[in-house]
Motif scaffolding. Structure first.
Motif, mmCIF file in Angstrom:
data_model
loop_
_atom_site.group_PDB
_atom_site.id
_atom_site.type_symbol
_atom_site.label_atom_id
_atom_site.label_comp_id
_atom_site.label_asym_id
_atom_site.label_seq_id
_atom_site.Cartn_x
_atom_site.Cartn_y
_atom_site.Cartn_z
ATOM 1 N N THR B 41 42.507 36.216 33.489
ATOM 2 C CA THR B 41 43.579 35.702 32.740
ATOM 3 C C THR B 41 42.004 34.318 33.186
ATOM 4 O O THR B 41 41.676 34.230 34.642
ATOM 5 N N SER B 42 42.441 33.324 31.936
ATOM 6 C CA SER B 42 41.400 32.265 32.087
ATOM 7 C C SER B 42 41.645 31.788 33.546
ATOM 8 O O SER B 42 43.370 31.297 33.559
ATOM 9 N N GLY B 43 41.006 31.296 33.854
ATOM 10 C CA GLY B 43 41.170 30.671 35.250
ATOM 11 C C GLY B 43 41.554 31.407 36.540
ATOM 12 O O GLY B 43 42.227 30.896 37.595
ATOM 13 N N SER B 44 41.695 32.687 36.361
ATOM 14 C CA SER B 44 42.313 33.935 37.709
ATOM 15 C C SER B 44 41.221 33.901 38.495
ATOM 16 O O SER B 44 41.518 33.859 39.869
ATOM 17 N N SER B 47 35.524 35.212 37.225
ATOM 18 C CA SER B 47 34.527 34.215 37.259
ATOM 19 C C SER B 47 33.624 34.061 38.425
ATOM 20 O O SER B 47 32.436 34.430 38.871
ATOM 21 N N GLN B 92 28.100 36.232 29.459
ATOM 22 C CA GLN B 92 28.413 36.314 28.267
ATOM 23 C C GLN B 92 27.522 35.555 27.158
ATOM 24 O O GLN B 92 27.266 36.057 25.981
ATOM 25 N N GLU B 167 31.845 38.624 31.122
ATOM 26 C CA GLU B 167 32.459 38.806 29.782
ATOM 27 C C GLU B 167 31.119 39.922 28.736
ATOM 28 O O GLU B 167 30.865 38.326 28.119
ATOM 29 N N GLY B 170 32.055 39.382 25.103
ATOM 30 C CA GLY B 170 33.075 38.135 24.602
ATOM 31 C C GLY B 170 32.390 36.749 23.303
ATOM 32 O O GLY B 170 32.944 36.568 22.722
ATOM 33 N N HIS B 200 38.875 39.449 29.831
ATOM 34 C CA HIS B 200 39.603 39.039 29.768
ATOM 35 C C HIS B 200 40.602 40.318 29.199
ATOM 36 O O HIS B 200 41.286 39.896 28.815
#
Lengths: 665, 240
Positions: B41-44, B47, B92, B167, B170, B200
């Motif tokens: 997920t975002s912030g996992s 990146s 992205q 991504e 994205g 994601h």
């Protein structure tokens, strides 16, 4: 380290960067032209002034010697020296190597100021493209390669700008030299030079300046971090929005914008402020140059005629013959003409005079030097002191500086009185005197005749009207001209001082030039009109130098302002387009930009005012006339115009693209 | 044979109480020719992991090996050169150089290295990605899908050891996403290219040979995405 062949690729990228930065290129090229222009002007100017000085010195040398041998090689020089040594008819000879030094210390300032300017002009270049540089780094362009790309851009811009600067700089140098020289010395032919080295050095110095100024840009580019570049690429909008809390008024927005680029703003303000301050200082210095001060220093009357030279040996102290006297007296437009007669007499020192000189010599002989000791010993032994015996006419009498009550011409004219001087430079105490009012003074004339006078008063005469040389141990005795002629039998005056009827100076000068000067070319003629001309030339030199300096600085400042406006507009292009999309009118936007400009330039005016105030406090003893600030006041509308014109033109340029196009970018 | 390996990789942003552990002791290996997807997920921290693997950012501790070479031992300059030779990126935001046309963008990494172009290879890539008609266009004249295809071509141009895709779809609609991913997979297979992609989107991840899940900076699972095969705890992932 692996050496790779990628010049072609770097060159391609360089070209592309140049292509997308046309506006920046134009600014940079202008700055480079200015730099090389300054260097070339400086070199052409100094070299030419040097050569001119050399030429003048040579001429001077020729006129002072009976013969001269010039431009010898070392070997020839030695041969000439041997020949001269053996020649019986040569009294003295000298050899000299001409190594003149230009007196011009003004130019380096220009350069210093300029070097500071370029940085800002070139920093923007990479800041606008920083994202692209980051991208290039992401896909594998090394820091070194990026630096190289920046340097190649600088090089291309330089080879475009420098030749133009060299040509215009040379032209400016050639034009400027005669002006500067003419203001220094009237009778010099100027020698200008176009030596290839001037251009070579100018080009090298300009290139060096450019490379120095892009050092920081190179560093920024080389240091750009790949991750940072990614963020820049992905989050440009969100970041900006979160940072700013929008103020909606033009004023608020203008202030916000200024805060965000305050460093550049300060440079803009300072460079314009310095330019304005220099303008003010020039104005102040000129306004403080009072012609009357100069006149007092060089002239005791409108016109003076004599044969006084810088050394006593060549002076003729009986220059004004009765004929000339007659001719001067009949000069139609003269208001008053005065004459000073001079002859050297001596008298036996009375006790008081001797005591005064004992005290003075005790105190000052060491300072005066050895010769005066001998002179004093002689005078002391013989008790005979030299008398600077002067006969004066009414116009001269009026110029006396009295000790105590002024005496009247009528009393003086009776022939019973003399006026004596008092020790006003060298004395043991201020009340020292040679003769007091009422003392009797006995002159023994060269004819052997004695006459005793009463001292009417003590007074001194301005050097410009009296005896012009230094005679440390002597007494000045003044009698009326008629008494002088009667007692000495000499009716040739030392000097004449002529005052014209106000407004008639030109006629008097013409009369003297046409009637009197042709009689004898040994006359020294000093004229208020000539002095005024010299003074004007001197003042105009200030104007030229101060004006040029201010001009260059103003140019730099305005370039900086242009630069700041352009950069801020480019970097806010999208933001401004968004504002426009949500309903801010062009008028409002432009208003905001112009307001920003006015803030910058207004700040500059205030700063300049403050700096000028600080400077002018040095001259508390004099009032500075309003005219001193006229150039400064005239600059204010110019600056206002600039504050409007530059944002306006930039804004118009931006508006060639539609709102949608600008938002999309 | 593994082409990519991380050992005890950690990244901490900030320090003291405000410290953020973006990655914690991540151990990961990717074999040559593999197409791996990292899902989170975002912030996992996905990146961040990609940036570490790609040598764009420096880990706080732990090591990254690409093709047997340790990235942490290199200077900034060496790393940049290593990156352009061994790692291809697809972002992205495409991140094409705006002032260069499609062809120039594609060959840029090779040219920067001063190498001769393998024209046959490049032509093949361009053909597969359908960019033949667009070579002289500037990036801003292309659609998002086209720009991403150019980015893929550029990433492949230098025949990198690993292609990293962050991504990649994205910014694209679902139809274009499918096209681009299909092309990415095809080119990967065609040239036996190792690909590590972060996303994601579970659906997109299904295209990969292998799916790694990341959560709060930890790798939590590793599975083959082939339908029918059961989730596996292989030796290529172990929690430290």
């Amino acid at each position: 380290m692996v050496k790779v062949e990628n010049k072609g690729t770097l060159w391609l990228i360089t070209k592309k960067f140049l292509k997308i930065n046309r506006a920046r290129n134009a600014i940079a090229i202008l700055a480079i032209i200015l730099t090389s222009l300054l260097f070339t002007t400086l070199f052409t100017g100094t070299c030419s002034m040097f050569l001119t000085q050399l030429e003048t010195d040579k001429k001077k040398y020729i006129t002072d010697s009976h013969a001269i041998i010039q431009q010898l090689s070392e070997e020839e020089g030695q041969r000439a020296e041997t020949a001269l040594k053996d020649a019986s008819f040569v009294d003295k000879y000298g050899k000299d190597l001409f190594l003149g030094i230009s007196e011009d210390a003004r130019f380096p300032y220009l350069v210093e100021f300029h070097a500071g300017d370029d940085n800002s002009a070139r920093n923007i270049s990479v800041k606008n493209d920083i994202r692209t540089y980051g991208l290039l780094k992401n896909i594998g362009t090394t820091g070194k390669q990026l630096k190289k790309i920046v340097r190649m851009q600088a090089f291309i811009l330089s080879i475009t700008g420098i030749p133009v600067g060299l040509v215009t700089g040379y032209a400016a140098g050639v034009l400027l030299v005669p002006v500067l020289i003419a203001s220094l010395n009237e009778k010099t032919e100027t020698v200008t030079t176009a030596h290839p080295l001037i251009f070579l050095f100018s080009a090298i110095f300009s290139l060096l300046t450019v490379y120095l100024s892009i050092l920081q840009a190179c560093r920024i580019v080389a240091k750009v971090s790949p991750v940072e570049a990614l963020r820049l690429a992905e989050n440009t909008q969100t970041q900006k929005k979160s940072k700013k809390n929008f103020s909606v008024s033009c004023m608020g927005m203008a202030l916000q914008n200024m805060r965000s680029s305050w460093k550049k703003g300060i440079i803009v303000m300072l460079s314009i402020a310095i330019s304005l301050t220099i303008l003010n200082i020039t104005g102040i210095l000129i306004s403080l140059q009072d012609f009357e001060d100069i006149q007092d220093l060089y002239l005791a009357a409108d016109f003076q005629l004599d044969k006084i030279t810088s050394t006593l040996d060549f002076a003729d102290l009986n220059a004004i013959s009765p004929d000339i006297h007659q001719a001067l007296d009949t000069c139609p437009c003269a208001e008053a003409t005065g004459y000073t007669y001079y002859s050297r007499e001596q008298l036996s020192m009375p006790e008081q005079l001797r005591e005064t000189y004992e005290g003075i010599t005790n105190k000052y002989l060491d300072q005066w030097g050895y010769d005066w000791n001998d002179t004093w010993q002689e005078i002391r032994t013989s008790n005979q002191i030299p008398v600077l015996y002067m006969g004066i006419s009414k116009a001269i009498f009026d110029k006396f500086k009295w000790r105590g009550e002024p005496a009247s011409w009528e009393d003086f004219q009776s022939g019973q009185y003399v006026i004596t001087n008092y020790p006003d430079t060298y004395y043991t105490k201020e009340t020292d005197y040679f003769y007091k009012k009422g003392d009797s003074l006995t002159m023994t004339y060269q004819s052997g005749e004695n006459k005793t006078y009463e001292v009417l008063q003590e007074a001194t005469l301005p050097t410009l009207l009296g005896y012009p040389y230094t005679d440390l141990i002597s007494v000045e005795v003044y009698v009326p001209a008629s008494e002088y002629i009667a007692c000495t039998g000499n009716n040739y005056a030392m000097r004449a001082a002529i005052n014209a009827i106000p407004g008639q100076e030109k006629n008097v000068q013409q009369y003297i030039e046409n009637v009197i000067l042709p009689e004898d070319n040994a006359f020294q003629f000093t004229s208020v009109l000539d002095l005024k001309k010299d003074f004007d030339r001197y003042v105009s030199k200030y104007y030229i130098i101060g004006g040029l300096l201010a001009l260059v600085l103003a140019f730099i400042g305005i370039m900086n302002f242009y630069n700041t406006t352009a950069t801020s507009l480019i970097s806010r292009k999208k933001e401004l387009a968004l504002l426009e999309a949500v309903g801010m009118t062009k008028r409002q936007l432009l208003g905001m930009l112009i307001l920003e400009g006015i803030f910058y330039l207004g700040g500059a005016v205030i700063t300049a005012g403050f700096l000028t105030l600080l400077y002018s406090r040095r001259f508390t003893d004099r009032s500075i006339s309003f005219y001193a600030f006229l150039p400064f006041l005239l600059m204010i509308p110019v600056l206002l115009f600039t504050a409007w014109a530059i944002p306006e033109s930039q804004f118009r340029k931006m508006h060639r693209e539609s709102v949608v196009e600008r938002i999309r970018q | 044979m593994n082409i990519l390996k991380t050992t005890q990789l950690s990244k901490i942003y900030g320090n003291g109480e405000t410290a953020v552990h973006a990655l914690q002791n991540v151990n990961l290996t990717v074999d040559k020719g593999e197409f791996a997807a990292i899902v989170g997920t975002s912030g996992s921290g996905k990146s961040t992991l990609l940036h570490m693997i790609g040598g764009l950012d420096v880990p706080t501790s732990g090591k990254v090996f690409v093709d047997g070479q340790e990235l942490g031992a290199m200077t900034d300059e060496q790393l940049t050169i290593f990156r352009r030779r061994n790692i291809g990126f697809v972002f992205q935001m495409y991140n094409l150089v705006p002032m260069l046309n499609v062809w120039e963008n594609i060959i840029l990494p090779v040219k920067l290295d001063g190498k001769l172009l393998d024209k046959n290879y490049l032509q093949k890539i361009i053909e597969i990605l359908g960019l033949k008609q667009k070579l002289s266009c500037l990036p801003n004249a292309l659609s998002g899908g086209q720009q991403q295809r150019v980015a893929i071509a550029r990433a492949l141009a230098a025949k990198p050891a690993v292609l990293l895709a962050d991504e990649p779809t994205g910014n694209l609609d679902s139809k274009t996403s499918q096209d681009v991913l299909g092309l990415l997979k095809i080119t990967g297979e065609e040239f036996s290219q190792t690909i590590v992609m972060i996303t994601h989107n579970e659906e997109i991840a299904q295209l990969a040979d292998r799916i790694l899940r990341i959560e709060d900076g930890h790798l939590i699972s590793d599975s083959s995405s082939c339908p029918g095969s059961s989730s596996r705890q292989t030796g290529s992932i172990y929690r430290g």
